[in-house]
Design a protein around this motif. Structure first.
Motif, PDB file in Angstrom:
ATOM      1  N   THR A  36       0.815  -1.213   0.000  1.00 30.28           N
ATOM      2  CA  THR A  36       0.000   0.000   0.000  1.00 30.28           C
ATOM      3  C   THR A  36       0.853   1.270   0.000  1.00 30.28           C
ATOM      4  N   GLN A  37       2.163   1.119   0.023  1.00 33.11           N
ATOM      5  CA  GLN A  37       3.059   2.276   0.088  1.00 33.11           C
ATOM      6  C   GLN A  37       3.502   2.775  -1.285  1.00 33.11           C
ATOM      7  N   CYS A  38       3.199   2.025  -2.343  1.00 38.02           N
ATOM      8  CA  CYS A  38       3.714   2.400  -3.659  1.00 38.02           C
ATOM      9  C   CYS A  38       2.687   2.154  -4.755  1.00 38.02           C
ATOM     10  N   GLN A  39       3.072   2.518  -5.939  1.00 37.65           N
ATOM     11  CA  GLN A  39       2.270   2.238  -7.119  1.00 37.65           C
ATOM     12  C   GLN A  39       3.182   1.520  -8.108  1.00 37.65           C
ATOM     13  N   ASN A  40       2.840   0.306  -8.443  1.00 34.22           N
ATOM     14  CA  ASN A  40       3.636  -0.517  -9.351  1.00 34.22           C
ATOM     15  C   ASN A  40       5.076  -0.701  -8.881  1.00 34.22           C
ATOM     16  N   GLY A  41       5.260  -0.760  -7.553  1.00 35.21           N
ATOM     17  CA  GLY A  41       6.594  -1.006  -7.005  1.00 35.21           C
ATOM     18  C   GLY A  41       7.491   0.213  -6.951  1.00 35.21           C
ATOM     19  N   VAL A  43       8.083   4.533  -5.880  1.00 39.07           N
ATOM     20  CA  VAL A  43       7.692   5.713  -5.112  1.00 39.07           C
ATOM     21  C   VAL A  43       8.461   6.909  -5.674  1.00 39.07           C
ATOM     22  N   THR A  44       7.963   8.111  -5.413  1.00 40.99           N
ATOM     23  CA  THR A  44       8.623   9.325  -5.879  1.00 40.99           C
ATOM     24  C   THR A  44       9.988   9.453  -5.214  1.00 40.99           C
ATOM     25  N   CYS A  45      10.964   9.786  -5.999  1.00 46.15           N
ATOM     26  CA  CYS A  45      12.332   9.958  -5.502  1.00 46.15           C
ATOM     27  C   CYS A  45      12.365  11.110  -4.501  1.00 46.15           C
ATOM     28  N   GLU A  47      15.026  12.587  -3.353  1.00 48.44           N
ATOM     29  CA  GLU A  47      16.120  13.519  -3.635  1.00 48.44           C
ATOM     30  C   GLU A  47      15.687  14.640  -4.574  1.00 48.44           C
ATOM     31  N   CYS A  48      14.946  14.295  -5.626  1.00 45.28           N
ATOM     32  CA  CYS A  48      14.542  15.297  -6.624  1.00 45.28           C
ATOM     33  C   CYS A  48      13.042  15.576  -6.601  1.00 45.28           C
ATOM     34  N   ASN A  49      12.312  14.925  -5.693  1.00 41.49           N
ATOM     35  CA  ASN A  49      10.848  15.065  -5.606  1.00 41.49           C
ATOM     36  C   ASN A  49      10.154  14.780  -6.927  1.00 41.49           C
ATOM     37  N   GLY A  50      10.682  13.834  -7.679  1.00 39.13           N
ATOM     38  CA  GLY A  50      10.070  13.415  -8.937  1.00 39.13           C
ATOM     39  C   GLY A  50      10.392  14.307 -10.120  1.00 39.13           C
ATOM     40  N   LYS A  51      11.222  15.326  -9.934  1.00 43.07           N
ATOM     41  CA  LYS A  51      11.536  16.266 -11.017  1.00 43.07           C
ATOM     42  C   LYS A  51      12.627  15.757 -11.954  1.00 43.07           C
ATOM     43  N   VAL A 145      11.860   5.741  -7.582  1.00 46.72           N
ATOM     44  CA  VAL A 145      12.775   4.673  -7.170  1.00 46.72           C
ATOM     45  C   VAL A 145      11.958   3.473  -6.692  1.00 46.72           C
ATOM     46  N   ASN A 146      12.618   2.335  -6.550  1.00 42.71           N
ATOM     47  CA  ASN A 146      11.932   1.151  -6.008  1.00 42.71           C
ATOM     48  C   ASN A 146      11.421   1.447  -4.604  1.00 42.71           C
ATOM     49  N   CYS A 147      10.247   0.974  -4.329  1.00 39.84           N
ATOM     50  CA  CYS A 147       9.619   1.167  -3.025  1.00 39.84           C
ATOM     51  C   CYS A 147      10.472   0.497  -1.950  1.00 39.84           C
ATOM     52  N   PRO A 148      10.790   1.209  -0.883  1.00 44.68           N
ATOM     53  CA  PRO A 148      11.590   0.595   0.175  1.00 44.68           C
ATOM     54  C   PRO A 148      10.814  -0.468   0.962  1.00 44.68           C
TER      55      PRO A 148
END
Length: 169
Positions: A36-41, A43-45, A47-51, A145-148
């Protein structure tokens, strides 16, 4: 004699397990549930907040640098870096919705030309005004990145049966 005792104990153990457990309802016997913590394995990075890029080092991610010249748009304003919103003030005065003073903070908008600095700004020459610099090394420029929690698999161990697929009755 020892073989018979071991055989009897083994059979008792097998029969006792089959009578004491049932399929886990949470994971339906699979031992894993959807993360439930991610989407398709992914999560938003962080470090760059997805940018996909890190903030520009030269302008510290603002996208502009400040000059020594006063901003033409707000240089005569009572509040440096801000423009008085006359139309909102008049509308509120007319309708009786003035909050405090008609000169209050509700009627001042940050100057968009100088970003509230009171001085002329120019686009950063390093990032062309985007505020973004080098490619993010944490996500290799992907933005995620891959979900921790599930390590990218999209599944985690069922917390009810602890991955066994069965629970005690």
């Amino acid at each position: 004699m020892k073989k018979i005792i071991v055989l009897i104990l083994s059979m008792c153990f097998v029969f006792s397990l089959s009578g004491c457990s049932k399929e886990c309802e949470k994971c339906e016997g699979e031992g894993k549930i959807t993360c439930t913590q991610c989407q398709n394995g992914k999560v938003t990075c962080s470090e760059c907040n997805g940018k996909k890029k890190l903030k520009c080092e030269k302008c510290e991610g603002k996208g502009y640098s400040v000059t020594e010249d006063k901003c033409d748009k707000c240089k005569d304003s009572k509040k440096t870096g801000y423009i008085y919103n006359t139309s909102k003030a008049f509308q509120d005065i007319y309708t009786g919705n003035v909050k405090g003073s008609a000169d209050g903070d509700d009627y001042w908008n940050m100057c968009t030309d100088c970003h509230g600095t009171g001085y002329k700004t120019i686009d950063c020459s390093n990032c062309d005004g985007t505020g973004l610099g080098s490619v993010c090394t944490a996500c290799n420029g992907e933005g995620n990145v891959n979900c921790p929690e599930c390590e990218g698999s999209t599944f985690v161990t069922c917390p009810v049966c602890n991955g066994q697929g069965k629970v005690k009755k």
